[in-house]
Design an enzyme around this catalytic site. Structure first.
Site, PDB file in Angstrom:
ATOM      1  N   HIS A  45     -55.092   5.172 -30.104  1.00 49.00           N
ATOM      2  CA  HIS A  45     -54.842   6.175 -29.068  1.00 49.00           C
ATOM      3  C   HIS A  45     -54.749   7.536 -29.752  1.00 49.00           C
ATOM      4  O   HIS A  45     -53.848   7.749 -30.562  1.00 49.00           O
ATOM      5  CB  HIS A  45     -53.544   5.854 -28.319  1.00 49.00           C
ATOM      6  CG  HIS A  45     -53.570   4.505 -27.653  1.00 49.00           C
ATOM      7  ND1 HIS A  45     -54.040   4.315 -26.382  1.00 49.00           N
ATOM      8  CD2 HIS A  45     -53.236   3.269 -28.114  1.00 49.00           C
ATOM      9  CE1 HIS A  45     -53.973   3.020 -26.075  1.00 49.00           C
ATOM     10  NE2 HIS A  45     -53.492   2.365 -27.108  1.00 49.00           N
ATOM     11  N   LEU A  46     -55.705   8.408 -29.450  1.00 49.72           N
ATOM     12  CA  LEU A  46     -55.707   9.733 -30.086  1.00 49.72           C
ATOM     13  C   LEU A  46     -55.088  10.801 -29.186  1.00 49.72           C
ATOM     14  O   LEU A  46     -54.915  11.949 -29.604  1.00 49.72           O
ATOM     15  CB  LEU A  46     -57.141  10.123 -30.491  1.00 49.72           C
ATOM     16  CG  LEU A  46     -57.796   9.196 -31.532  1.00 49.72           C
ATOM     17  CD1 LEU A  46     -59.234   9.638 -31.824  1.00 49.72           C
ATOM     18  CD2 LEU A  46     -56.984   9.149 -32.824  1.00 49.72           C
TER      19      LEU A  46
ATOM     20  N   ASN B  99     -56.945   5.849 -22.087  1.00 47.80           N
ATOM     21  CA  ASN B  99     -55.774   6.234 -21.279  1.00 47.80           C
ATOM     22  C   ASN B  99     -55.211   7.595 -21.683  1.00 47.80           C
ATOM     23  O   ASN B  99     -54.031   7.741 -21.998  1.00 47.80           O
ATOM     24  CB  ASN B  99     -54.692   5.147 -21.315  1.00 47.80           C
ATOM     25  CG  ASN B  99     -54.209   4.819 -22.709  1.00 47.80           C
ATOM     26  OD1 ASN B  99     -54.880   5.115 -23.703  1.00 47.80           O
ATOM     27  ND2 ASN B  99     -53.038   4.218 -22.805  1.00 47.80           N
TER      28      ASN B  99
ATOM     29  N   ASP C 240     -53.828  -0.472 -32.996  1.00 50.20           N
ATOM     30  CA  ASP C 240     -53.152  -0.033 -31.765  1.00 50.20           C
ATOM     31  C   ASP C 240     -52.248   1.169 -32.077  1.00 50.20           C
ATOM     32  O   ASP C 240     -51.122   1.261 -31.567  1.00 50.20           O
ATOM     33  CB  ASP C 240     -52.349  -1.168 -31.110  1.00 50.20           C
ATOM     34  CG  ASP C 240     -51.961  -0.843 -29.662  1.00 50.20           C
ATOM     35  OD1 ASP C 240     -52.396   0.216 -29.139  1.00 50.20           O
ATOM     36  OD2 ASP C 240     -51.226  -1.637 -29.066  1.00 50.20           O
TER      37      ASP C 240
ATOM     38  N   PHE D 240     -43.874   2.341 -24.708  1.00 56.00           N
ATOM     39  CA  PHE D 240     -44.315   1.316 -25.658  1.00 56.00           C
ATOM     40  C   PHE D 240     -45.195   1.947 -26.734  1.00 56.00           C
ATOM     41  O   PHE D 240     -45.964   2.865 -26.461  1.00 56.00           O
ATOM     42  CB  PHE D 240     -45.148   0.261 -24.929  1.00 56.00           C
ATOM     43  CG  PHE D 240     -44.373  -0.599 -23.964  1.00 56.00           C
ATOM     44  CD1 PHE D 240     -43.545  -1.610 -24.429  1.00 56.00           C
ATOM     45  CD2 PHE D 240     -44.483  -0.398 -22.592  1.00 56.00           C
ATOM     46  CE1 PHE D 240     -42.847  -2.421 -23.544  1.00 56.00           C
ATOM     47  CE2 PHE D 240     -43.789  -1.212 -21.691  1.00 56.00           C
ATOM     48  CZ  PHE D 240     -42.972  -2.219 -22.166  1.00 56.00           C
ATOM     49  N   GLY D 241     -45.119   1.420 -27.960  1.00 57.73           N
ATOM     50  CA  GLY D 241     -46.120   1.772 -28.962  1.00 57.73           C
ATOM     51  C   GLY D 241     -45.565   2.370 -30.236  1.00 57.73           C
ATOM     52  O   GLY D 241     -44.516   3.014 -30.236  1.00 57.73           O
TER      53      GLY D 241
HETATM   54 ZN   LIG Z   1     -53.070  -2.325 -24.858  1.00 60.21          ZN
END
Ligand SMILES: [Zn+2]
Length: 423
Positions: free
Chosen positions: A63-64, A95, A305, A323-324
């Site tokens: 995810h950038l 996203n 991820d 999350f993340g």
């Molecule tokens: Zn995912």
């Protein structure tokens, strides 16, 4: 021209592991020959003595945050962190704000990456408009603009009907469908894996089945449609069994596992949002199954991820935090620590999980041979170092591995013949 000499070349696609020199001429590999055999007097020399020289690493899942959430990450900062982690290409999930569900957002990402990115950026397009799970996104137009796969990541494709439509459409375009496998009814309200630890911490848990029932749905739809299905961040033994079943039936189903899922388990979760990710850290038995799958070829790729969140978002109560965790800069070191140094997985196979494995998922090749793109990842097996989140190239600091001491990790990253990172 750049001559990478004295290195130990590990190239899973050719099953080679030995002392070779590699000559890069602009964007392509020009020559590969036994150490000392290449004479290129004008070439700049990179001495890789004592180091591993591998094909350029590919991250299938990151995810950038650009466009829209540049306080957490940008294409510029994210790809700098990727380069430090040894990645030469990263697939960025759709996203963002706005969601990458049309060709103009795809083109924006591609253009930003060309202008200010350290590594290659391969966008993933949304499966549905706004990833809302209703109408199909403009997949064909996004493919023309440069997407390499389709996903509603962050959530699953909302219904079996939508998943079927996406798979049928992507089959005709020969694009992989990447699934964030989650049954949202089973996962609703949960912040970690259900079990003794969630009870002890008083946190709402989701069962492993929240993932595996969605995988079961999707592999059956992959059979129905003949699509290429890739399961993102697979975390549960039961999900892996579904993937194995699909492979045995000859279906085009693949999967990836993250470094945090093969390193940590639910018992490691503390009341600290740096341990909050989705899918959540799983059980000890799941972790063992994932490592077995990474070893035996059931899993195609290690994917980070990488999910940066600026401190203001993440430094709140566990229940309220997003999350993340970040992942680029620790991925290889964790793979060496957990898989290679323990003797559980041979180095050639570990390198495959970062190179030809993810390349195959995208329908590409990744090898060190004349004519191939001049992308190389050069790393150490034994250099001691400590990961400091505060010194990360990422704009975010949300890693449970802050302060962890490692043995071995990335040393230099070469993209299209240019050194984009060097210690
Ligand atoms: Zn995912």
């Amino acid at each position: 021209m750049l001559l990478v000499k004295n290195g130990r070349v590990v190239d899973p696609a050719r099953k080679t592991d030995g002392a070779l020199d590699v000559l890069l001429d602009g964007e392509r590999i020009a020559e590969v020959a036994p150490a000392g055999k290449i004479s290129a007097r004008d070439a700049e020399v990179f001495d890789a003595g004592g180091l591993i020289v591998a094909p350029g690493f590919i991250d299938l899942h990151a995810h950038l945050r650009e466009p829209g959430q540049e306080s957490s990450e940008s294409i510029e900062s994210g790809t700098r962190a990727a380069a430090r982690g040894g990645f030469t290409a990263v697939c960025c999930m759709p996203n963002t704000k706005p969601v990458n569900d049309n060709a103009s957002v795809t083109r924006f990402i591609v253009d930003r990456a060309k202008a200010g990115g350290s590594v290659r950026v391969w966008p993933i397009g949304a499966a549905s408009v706004g990833s809302k799970g209703e109408a199909l996104a403009e997949i064909a137009a996004m493919k023309q603009a440069g997407i390499v796969g389709v996903s509603d990541d962050g959530k699953p494709m909302a219904t079996a009907k939508l998943a079927r439509q996406v798979m049928e459409y992507c089959r005709s375009l020969d694009l992989p469908v990447i699934e964030h496998a989650e049954d949202v009814s089973l996962a609703a309200g949960a912040v970690m894996r259900e079990g003794v630890t969630s009870t002890r911490l008083g946190l709402a848990g989701m069962p492993a089945a929240a993932e595996s029932v969605c995988v079961a749905r999707d592999v059956q739809l992959a059979e129905l449609t003949g699509a290429r299905l890739h399961i993102a961040h697979l975390s549960a033994k039961a999900s892996l069994e579904q993937v194995r079943w699909a492979k045995q039936r000859g279906l085009r189903v693949s999967c990836e596992v993250t470094p945090h899922h093969f390193t940590l388990i639910d018992e490691d979760v503390q009341y600290d949002s740096h341990y909050k990710m989705n899918p959540p850290l799983a059980s000890r038995e799941d972790r063992e199954a994932l490592i077995a799958g990474l070893a035996d070829g059931s899993v195609e790729a290690i994917a980070t991820d990488h999910a940066p969140h600026e401190p203001a978002l993440k430094e709140v109560e566990f229940d309220r935090a997003p999350f993340g965790i970040t992942g680029f800069e620790t991925a290889l070191a964790l793979a060496l620590e957990q898989l290679a140094h323990t003797g559980r997985i041979p180095l050639l196979r570990v390198v495959e999980l970062f190179t030809s494995g993810p390349a195959r998922v995208l329908g590409l090749e990744r090898t060190i041979a004349p004519g191939q793109p001049a992308d190389l990842t050069i790393f150490s097996l034994d250099r001691p170092w400590t990961f400091r989140a505060a010194e990360s190239a990422s704009k975010s600091r949300n890693s449970p591995f802050d302060g962890r001491a490692f043995k071995g990790g990335p040393v230099a990253t070469i993209v299209s013949g240019r050194i984009v990172h060097k210690l």
